[in-house]
Design an enzyme around this catalytic site. Sequence first.
Site, short mmCIF file in Angstrom:
data_model
loop_
_atom_site.label_atom_id
_atom_site.label_comp_id
_atom_site.label_asym_id
_atom_site.label_seq_id
_atom_site.Cartn_x
_atom_site.Cartn_y
_atom_site.Cartn_z
N TYR A 152 -3.10 -0.74 10.32
CA TYR A 152 -3.07 -1.04 8.89
C TYR A 152 -1.73 -0.63 8.28
O TYR A 152 -1.07 -1.40 7.57
CB TYR A 152 -4.22 -0.33 8.19
CG TYR A 152 -4.25 -0.52 6.69
CD1 TYR A 152 -4.77 -1.68 6.12
CD2 TYR A 152 -3.76 0.46 5.84
CE1 TYR A 152 -4.80 -1.86 4.74
CE2 TYR A 152 -3.78 0.30 4.46
CZ TYR A 152 -4.30 -0.86 3.92
OH TYR A 152 -4.32 -1.03 2.56
N SER A 183 0.84 -1.20 0.00
CA SER A 183 0.00 0.00 0.00
C SER A 183 0.87 1.24 0.00
O SER A 183 2.03 1.22 0.46
CB SER A 183 -0.91 0.01 1.23
OG SER A 183 -1.55 1.26 1.39
#
Length: 697
Positions: A587, A574
């Site tokens: 996350y 990500s």
Amino acid sequence: MGRVSGGVIGADAGAASGATGGSVKSELVARSNRLGSDPRITNYAGGNTSAKGVETDPVTGEPVELLWVKGSGGDLGTLTESGLAVLRLDRLRALTGVYPGVDREDEMVAAFDYCLHGKGGAAPSIDTAMHGLVDAAHVDHLHPDAGIAFATATDGPALTAAAFGGRVAWVPWRRPGFQLGLDIAAIKAANPDAVGCILGGHGITAWGDTSDEAEERSRWIIDTAEAYLAEHGSAEPFGPARDGFGALPEAERHAKAAALAATIRGLASHDKPMVGHFADADVVLDFLAGAKAPALAALGTSCPDHFLRTKVKPLLLDLPADASIEDSIARLKELHEAYRADYSAYYDAHATPESPAMRGADPAIVLVPGVGMFSYGANKQTARVAGEFYVNAINVMRGAESVSTYTPIDDGEKFRIEYWALEEAKLQRMPKPKTHQGRVAFVTGAASGIGKAIATRLAAEGACVVVADLDLEKARAAAAELGGTDVAIGVAANVADAAGVQAAIDQTLLAFGGIDLVVNNAGLSLSKPLLETTEKDWDLQHDVMAKGSFLVSKAAAKALIEQGMGGDVIYISSKNSVFAGPNNIAYSATKADQAHQVRLLAVELGEHGIRVNGINPDGVVRGSGIFASGWGANRAATYGVAEEDLGQFYANRTILKREVVPENVADAVFVLTGPELSRTTGLHIPVDSGVAAAFLR
């Protein structure tokens, strides 16, 4: 010969019309589909059928006699009218006057082009002469196991006489071609009571005045052959069972098959990458347990359709069923070297200066007593069909050995078929393979969103795909959208559970023979600030993404290393792995963990030819399972925008001002795992439309 109308010899051709030809074609296709859909009758893409009839010549307005025959490479079970070759019978029969003899047999295939009617339909096959020259309106040439058992028995002529009386003639082995057509035509003329013949070493041919009669006679020959073998065959055609070579219990043999699969695929792919198929049907296990199995396997297959798919003979492991994995692997590697030397000697013994180059010396069939059969091909369908053909060969050997001695055609004749110039030309006409053909991809979290887009793209590029997801039903549904099980399968995979991950990798190895490409995509996210993030939140996200990627990479790497064919591991990380966004510590931290796994594994696995790369997407809202599960609402609230505007919000903050969708990430996976970046490892590719703060430094 009499004239032909509506498929019946001797009728008045002047009464024919275009509709007559249409009915003949529709009857032929229907008959072909019925015969080809029954594995007792013929193998996939094996055999051919034909019908003769009359249509009006659009140039002269006069009736013209035509032959419709299954074209080269077609399959009877799925045949349509477009798969028929259409030839003028007068011109085809006239070829008998210019036939130059057996030594120049191959020239006759090119001559068929001058006999085509109109555009001619499909390309005529080598068996066209058999259908055109035989004096019958309808002809079936088939490869039933029972028929080939007679055809490969040492006492084939006597068995044919005993089983069929004078109704079925014997035709000695001859390579398919124009002369074989002349032979069958002459034998039919000399045996007016015959309804068909056994072709030595090959199969059967039957004929009739109507489509129904030809089909009835084909079925009668097969049924009679089966009944004779059942009544007169010995109880142990493969000899007594060998101690220790019987079938292992199902769970045990599947576990052993999975443990051996990567090694065997690597051996079968020494010359070029192959996809595998595993089968452990009783027919295979019974054969491998028999005392005669080693000798029969060494004799190889006989029917040309069989050994063109299976090679002239298989590689047979000569260890008992309970041999250890380590001993089995060591012995398989020794036997592989011996197999390659033996195949090279076979090629050298029979090749001429005009022969095509050797296509590879690896086995297409590998047999493991107590476990089953591994078969290989350029793709899954080819690998599966190769295994089906070897099952046909086992059935043929059983039948022949039960009433006589199995005697296939000799190696010289096999070589003439395998390295036939016509066969080589057929191979050269095949379309160029797609970039990922022959590769097996394992994609986690692939039932939706980015994972589904990746699986879809890889399948479209020719890969076999395993859709791995926590939800088995969704995984299977997503796989079904990609095609049948020759293209994709769905498996359950809780990536946070080591045993579950190993089970999913084992299913991959059994389904496709090995593994080449792993995409760590499974993920989830909870958008919370530090003080609201619980230990459970932290553990859940790290278990799925950081630990899950580790477990998947570890299980896959074991198979990749043993396979010895290199491979790719891709991490869908990500933008957050390098950019500190608000309210997502768990996350972002786990994505940073994944990103560093890429660097660590690229260094560790590089010596095995395994490349490890990452992709850093951002703002993939459309189709995303993560955003749909609550993350989208949380991020929208964090940024103060409506949830439905979140995708555009992310796009507006980028340099390119373009929304990122799952297919964009799939494109990056395609490029990273394709041939263009074969020297790239340890790389992270941003797919975020340009987020300057996340530029890699």
